[in-house]
Design a protein around this motif. Structure first.
Motif, PDB file in Angstrom:
ATOM      1  N   LYS A 112      42.482  40.152  41.076  1.00 37.13           N
ATOM      2  CA  LYS A 112      42.814  41.015  42.202  1.00 37.13           C
ATOM      3  C   LYS A 112      42.196  40.422  43.460  1.00 37.13           C
ATOM      4  O   LYS A 112      41.004  40.128  43.489  1.00 37.13           O
ATOM      5  CB  LYS A 112      42.257  42.411  41.939  1.00 37.13           C
ATOM      6  CG  LYS A 112      42.765  43.435  42.912  1.00 37.13           C
ATOM      7  CD  LYS A 112      42.278  44.801  42.490  1.00 37.13           C
ATOM      8  CE  LYS A 112      42.898  45.863  43.346  1.00 37.13           C
ATOM      9  NZ  LYS A 112      42.457  47.204  42.941  1.00 37.13           N
ATOM     10  N   CYS A 113      43.008  40.247  44.461  1.00 37.72           N
ATOM     11  CA  CYS A 113      42.523  39.664  45.702  1.00 37.72           C
ATOM     12  C   CYS A 113      41.521  40.604  46.376  1.00 37.72           C
ATOM     13  O   CYS A 113      41.792  41.789  46.542  1.00 37.72           O
ATOM     14  CB  CYS A 113      43.693  39.371  46.630  1.00 37.72           C
ATOM     15  SG  CYS A 113      43.166  38.643  48.189  1.00 37.72           S
ATOM     16  N   SER A 114      40.379  40.050  46.742  1.00 37.08           N
ATOM     17  CA  SER A 114      39.336  40.863  47.360  1.00 37.08           C
ATOM     18  C   SER A 114      39.729  41.329  48.747  1.00 37.08           C
ATOM     19  O   SER A 114      39.180  42.295  49.266  1.00 37.08           O
ATOM     20  CB  SER A 114      38.039  40.069  47.447  1.00 37.08           C
ATOM     21  OG  SER A 114      37.602  39.707  46.168  1.00 37.08           O
ATOM     22  N   PHE A 115      40.658  40.625  49.367  1.00 37.91           N
ATOM     23  CA  PHE A 115      41.039  41.025  50.718  1.00 37.91           C
ATOM     24  C   PHE A 115      42.259  41.933  50.718  1.00 37.91           C
ATOM     25  O   PHE A 115      42.199  43.055  51.205  1.00 37.91           O
ATOM     26  CB  PHE A 115      41.279  39.806  51.602  1.00 37.91           C
ATOM     27  CG  PHE A 115      41.509  40.188  53.044  1.00 37.91           C
ATOM     28  CD1 PHE A 115      40.443  40.544  53.848  1.00 37.91           C
ATOM     29  CD2 PHE A 115      42.785  40.213  53.577  1.00 37.91           C
ATOM     30  CE1 PHE A 115      40.646  40.933  55.175  1.00 37.91           C
ATOM     31  CE2 PHE A 115      42.996  40.595  54.889  1.00 37.91           C
ATOM     32  CZ  PHE A 115      41.916  40.950  55.696  1.00 37.91           C
ATOM     33  N   CYS A 116      43.366  41.450  50.167  1.00 36.76           N
ATOM     34  CA  CYS A 116      44.597  42.228  50.284  1.00 36.76           C
ATOM     35  C   CYS A 116      44.792  43.215  49.135  1.00 36.76           C
ATOM     36  O   CYS A 116      45.594  44.127  49.252  1.00 36.76           O
ATOM     37  CB  CYS A 116      45.811  41.310  50.413  1.00 36.76           C
ATOM     38  SG  CYS A 116      46.252  40.433  48.919  1.00 36.76           S
ATOM     39  N   GLY A 117      44.064  43.014  48.027  1.00 43.29           N
ATOM     40  CA  GLY A 117      44.147  43.967  46.935  1.00 43.29           C
ATOM     41  C   GLY A 117      45.297  43.739  45.981  1.00 43.29           C
ATOM     42  O   GLY A 117      45.478  44.492  45.034  1.00 43.29           O
ATOM     43  N   LEU A 120      40.315  35.359  46.171  1.00 49.06           N
ATOM     44  CA  LEU A 120      41.245  35.390  47.301  1.00 49.06           C
ATOM     45  C   LEU A 120      42.542  34.700  46.912  1.00 49.06           C
ATOM     46  O   LEU A 120      42.534  33.579  46.405  1.00 49.06           O
ATOM     47  CB  LEU A 120      40.596  34.713  48.511  1.00 49.06           C
ATOM     48  CG  LEU A 120      39.333  35.446  48.984  1.00 49.06           C
ATOM     49  CD1 LEU A 120      38.459  34.545  49.828  1.00 49.06           C
ATOM     50  CD2 LEU A 120      39.683  36.708  49.734  1.00 49.06           C
ATOM     51  N   CYS A 121      43.664  35.399  47.117  1.00 52.33           N
ATOM     52  CA  CYS A 121      44.940  34.933  46.577  1.00 52.33           C
ATOM     53  C   CYS A 121      45.528  33.803  47.399  1.00 52.33           C
ATOM     54  O   CYS A 121      46.327  33.021  46.902  1.00 52.33           O
ATOM     55  CB  CYS A 121      45.916  36.102  46.479  1.00 52.33           C
ATOM     56  SG  CYS A 121      46.478  36.746  48.053  1.00 52.33           S
ATOM     57  N   SER A 122      45.168  33.706  48.667  1.00 55.32           N
ATOM     58  CA  SER A 122      45.823  32.721  49.522  1.00 55.32           C
ATOM     59  C   SER A 122      44.897  32.320  50.655  1.00 55.32           C
ATOM     60  O   SER A 122      43.886  32.976  50.924  1.00 55.32           O
ATOM     61  CB  SER A 122      47.102  33.324  50.114  1.00 55.32           C
ATOM     62  OG  SER A 122      46.759  34.385  50.971  1.00 55.32           O
ATOM     63  N   LYS A 155      45.586  32.593  53.632  1.00 56.16           N
ATOM     64  CA  LYS A 155      45.682  33.650  54.630  1.00 56.16           C
ATOM     65  C   LYS A 155      44.572  34.680  54.410  1.00 56.16           C
ATOM     66  O   LYS A 155      43.874  35.070  55.350  1.00 56.16           O
ATOM     67  CB  LYS A 155      47.059  34.328  54.541  1.00 56.16           C
ATOM     68  CG  LYS A 155      47.257  35.419  55.561  1.00 56.16           C
ATOM     69  CD  LYS A 155      48.717  35.778  55.722  1.00 56.16           C
ATOM     70  CE  LYS A 155      49.173  36.824  54.732  1.00 56.16           C
ATOM     71  NZ  LYS A 155      50.481  37.400  55.078  1.00 56.16           N
ATOM     72  N   CYS A 156      44.409  35.079  53.171  1.00 58.97           N
ATOM     73  CA  CYS A 156      43.377  36.056  52.862  1.00 58.97           C
ATOM     74  C   CYS A 156      41.986  35.458  53.025  1.00 58.97           C
ATOM     75  O   CYS A 156      41.070  36.115  53.477  1.00 58.97           O
ATOM     76  CB  CYS A 156      43.557  36.570  51.440  1.00 58.97           C
ATOM     77  SG  CYS A 156      44.983  37.645  51.286  1.00 58.97           S
ATOM     78  N   ARG A 157      41.839  34.182  52.654  1.00 59.83           N
ATOM     79  CA  ARG A 157      40.538  33.533  52.786  1.00 59.83           C
ATOM     80  C   ARG A 157      40.126  33.482  54.256  1.00 59.83           C
ATOM     81  O   ARG A 157      39.024  33.854  54.630  1.00 59.83           O
ATOM     82  CB  ARG A 157      40.610  32.121  52.219  1.00 59.83           C
ATOM     83  CG  ARG A 157      39.295  31.372  52.315  1.00 59.83           C
ATOM     84  CD  ARG A 157      39.365  30.052  51.582  1.00 59.83           C
ATOM     85  NE  ARG A 157      40.424  29.212  52.126  1.00 59.83           N
ATOM     86  CZ  ARG A 157      40.235  28.313  53.105  1.00 59.83           C
ATOM     87  NH1 ARG A 157      39.050  28.141  53.616  1.00 59.83           N
ATOM     88  NH2 ARG A 157      41.234  27.610  53.553  1.00 59.83           N
TER      89      ARG A 157
HETATM   90 ZN   LIG Z   1      45.190  38.334  49.131  1.00 63.35          ZN
END
Ligand SMILES: [Zn+2]
Length: 65
Positions: A6-11, A32-34, A36-38
């Motif tokens: 699960k992405c810590s930023f976007c969920g 972090l999935c991407s 962008k999220c990082r």
């Molecule tokens: Zn994300």
């Protein structure tokens, strides 16, 4: 099959083996999935609740209300 992370930023869930893991100074792991999220999370220290493309958009801050 590895469980999705699960992405810590976007969920959003993303497949294990993609995205990136970041270890903060205090030992907290961020998934972090991407990029962008990082960038949003680490460089700009953005609040994910203010971004439509996150699952947390419009959510109240914990401990408030
Ligand atoms: Zn994300």
């Amino acid at each position: 099959m590895p469980k999705p992370k699960k992405c810590s930023f976007c969920g959003h869930d993303f497949p294990a083996g993609t995205g990136m893991i970041y270890v903060k100074n205090d030992g907290t792991l961020l998934s972090l999935c991407s990029s962008k999220c990082r960038k949003s999370s680490l460089h700009f220290k953005r609040d994910s609740r203010k971004f439509k493309w996150t699952k947390y958009f419009g959510k109240e801050e914990k401990g408030k209300g």
